[in-house]
Design an enzyme around this catalytic site. Structure first.
Site, PDB file in Angstrom:
ATOM      1  N   HIS A   1      50.119  -6.397  -8.185  1.00 17.24           N
ATOM      2  CA  HIS A   1      49.382  -7.540  -7.375  1.00 17.24           C
ATOM      3  C   HIS A   1      50.471  -8.172  -7.233  1.00 17.24           C
ATOM      4  CE1 HIS A   1      45.014  -6.444  -8.528  1.00 17.24           C
ATOM      5  NE2 HIS A   1      45.419  -5.995  -7.435  1.00 17.24           N
TER       6      HIS A   1
ATOM      7  N   GLU B   1      42.259  -5.763  -2.354  1.00 26.71           N
ATOM      8  CA  GLU B   1      42.284  -6.489  -3.717  1.00 26.71           C
ATOM      9  C   GLU B   1      41.945  -8.143  -4.530  1.00 26.71           C
ATOM     10  OE1 GLU B   1      43.046  -4.195  -6.370  1.00 26.71           O
ATOM     11  OE2 GLU B   1      42.555  -2.273  -5.355  1.00 26.71           O
TER      12      GLU B   1
ATOM     13  N   CYS C   1      45.169 -14.451 -13.076  1.00 27.56           N
ATOM     14  CA  CYS C   1      44.512 -13.192 -12.484  1.00 27.56           C
ATOM     15  C   CYS C   1      42.401 -13.951 -13.200  1.00 27.56           C
ATOM     16  CB  CYS C   1      44.481 -12.308 -13.286  1.00 27.56           C
ATOM     17  SG  CYS C   1      46.303 -11.283 -12.948  1.00 27.56           S
TER      18      CYS C   1
ATOM     19  N   ASN D   1      40.541 -11.384  -7.971  1.00 27.04           N
ATOM     20  CA  ASN D   1      39.989  -9.546  -7.465  1.00 27.04           C
ATOM     21  C   ASN D   1      39.212  -9.759  -6.906  1.00 27.04           C
ATOM     22  OD1 ASN D   1      42.292  -8.562  -9.498  1.00 27.04           O
ATOM     23  ND2 ASN D   1      43.256  -7.917  -8.086  1.00 27.04           N
TER      24      ASN D   1
END
Length: 445
Positions: A250, A174, A368, A110
């Site tokens: 996301h 994001e 992530c 992100n």
């Protein structure tokens, strides 16, 4: 000149804890106020990086942010000693306190959107830092991320760093978690797919009913313009509101792409048939499109297992490997989907399960924890700082974590002024290890 994809992973911070700060992130909410283990979390993340390094993948690290962020609390009017401020904020507003102490900068997918020099008109790598304005604890990251990226990618002959977009609801950004790139090889011109949840300026549209759509179309379009991307190779696709309401906050929770392989759930996007047809035409049927049917895997199981938050990487041999969270092996339906993919006709030939449970409990899987950055050999050499992982740096970081991290942490523990001192000592040492120079506010005092 050889072009490679480097995985920049965030080192999980010393204040890693569970405050349940992210609305729409089901794992974050479900595990709020559990006792965390920052040492285990950081070692799990580092072990995953080491696995990729051993498989021949270029791997780099990004430092955690300074937390608790006392400068933020002081700007809100809290005064006194650091210890007094932490105690006062914790007593007055635990949610605000949790945000000021959050280690969420570890999820560097992100942190920014990155496009390689082969895609941009000026032949430079373009990096736009995300404003992350949808959540307070994440919005606090933008300023430090900009400092870090300017230090590492400082050579303007090769890199163009863009500051975060205006922190306003119509331009909510994001980062790379909502961006996919398809290409034949990393050095070729790619297809850039930006995924958004809502249009900030279009008021008549179907939106999620329960959870917020974070990424806006306007933000994605602004990033594409800043990066000087070719319009004919740039697409803007809307997330399925139904998926967002099931916890797909996301896009990287519901799809993953690498080179000419695109793995996604059939309910990931609106207008799915049109998207598939478009990609087939643009690629002249050279893509491996791997949709997963709801009959094989429900949205609920996709979110629980984080199967699509796997890292899809290309090995030196040219074949691909999936680096999947261990939860996707423990989920029967997700495991069956993975076995089906492995048995199919596609470039994916290796499957590795990794333990990153400490991150997963807060809703962040293997993908992530990393930001994908495609660089030529010359661009790699132009990077500053000691951030590229090798065995020596890996061992040094393991020792650093073992020496400085606590193995048990609750939100209340973060009030302890002794912990604040421990954090400052550890982060100061880390900037020396990574040769980043002065980075944090406390280093300037």
């Amino acid at each position: 000149m050889k072009t490679s994809e480097i995985n920049f992973d965030g080192i999980i911070g010393l204040t890693h804890h569970y405050s349940g700060l992210a609305f729409g992130n089901l794992a974050s909410k479900a595990n709020a106020h559990k006792i965390s283990n920052p040492k285990a979390a950081a070692l799990q993340g580092l072990k995953k990086m080491h696995l990729l390094m051993q498989r021949g993948i270029l791997q780099a690290v990004l430092p955690p942010h300074e937390r608790p962020l006392l400068s933020f609390l002081k700007n809100l009017g809290f005064t006194g000693t650091d210890a007094k401020i932490l105690k006062a904020v914790y007593a007055l507003d635990p949610h605000l306190f949790g945000a000021a102490c959050s280690a969420s900068s570890m999820w560097v997918a992100n942190a920014a959107t990155v496009t390689p020099s082969s895609d941009s008109a000026d032949c430079r790598v373009h990096i736009t830092l995300a404003n992350l304005m949808s959540n307070l604890h994440r919005a606090l990251e933008a300023e430090t991320n900009l400092k870090i990226f300017k230090k590492i990618f400082s050579d303007e002959n090769y890199f163009k760093i863009h500051p975060p977009l205006l922190s306003q609801v119509d331009f909510s950004d994001e980062g790379a978690a909502n961006h996919n790139r398809l290409c034949q090889d990393y050095g070729s011109t790619g297809l850039n797919i930006f995924i958004y949840g809502r249009s900030g300026l279009q008021k008549k549209e179907i939106l999620p009913k329960q959870y917020p759509a974070r990424q806006t179309r306007e933000a994605s379009k602004a990033v594409a313009r800043l990066h000087q991307l070719r319009p004919e190779n740039t697409f803007f696709i809307k997330q399925n509101p139904m998926a967002i309401d099931q916890g797909v906050f996301h896009n990287d929770v519901i799809s993953v792409a690498n080179q000419n392989v695109f793995l996604f759930h059939e309910l990931a996007f609106t207008d799915m048939p049109e998207l598939v047809d478009l990609l087939k035409k643009k690629s002249q049927d050279s893509l491996y499109l791997l949709p997963v049917a709801t009959a094989d895997l429900s949205l609920q199981d996709a979110v629980k297992s984080y199967i699509f938050n796997s890292q899809l990487i290309t090995l030196d041999t040219g074949v691909m490997a999936l680096i999947a969270p261990i939860e996707s092996r423990e989920n029967k339906n997700a495991h069956q989907v993975l076995l089906k993919i492995m048995a199919g006709k596609n470039p994916i030939s290796e499957l590795h399960f990794v333990d990153c449970r400490q991150s997963m409990l807060n809703g962040g899987g293997p993908a992530c924890l990393r930001l994908r950055v495609v660089l030529t050999e010359a661009e790699q050499k132009a990077c500053s700082a000691r951030v590229f992982l090798d065995e020596a740096l890996y061992q040094r970081l393991v020792q650093w974590i073992e020496r400085h991290y606590r193995d048990r942490l609750s939100l209340g523990d973060l009030v302890d002024p002794r912990l604040l001192n421990e954090i400052y000592v550890a982060l100061d040492e880390l900037t020396q290890i990574l040769k980043l120079g002065t980075l944090y506010n406390f280093q300037k005092i």
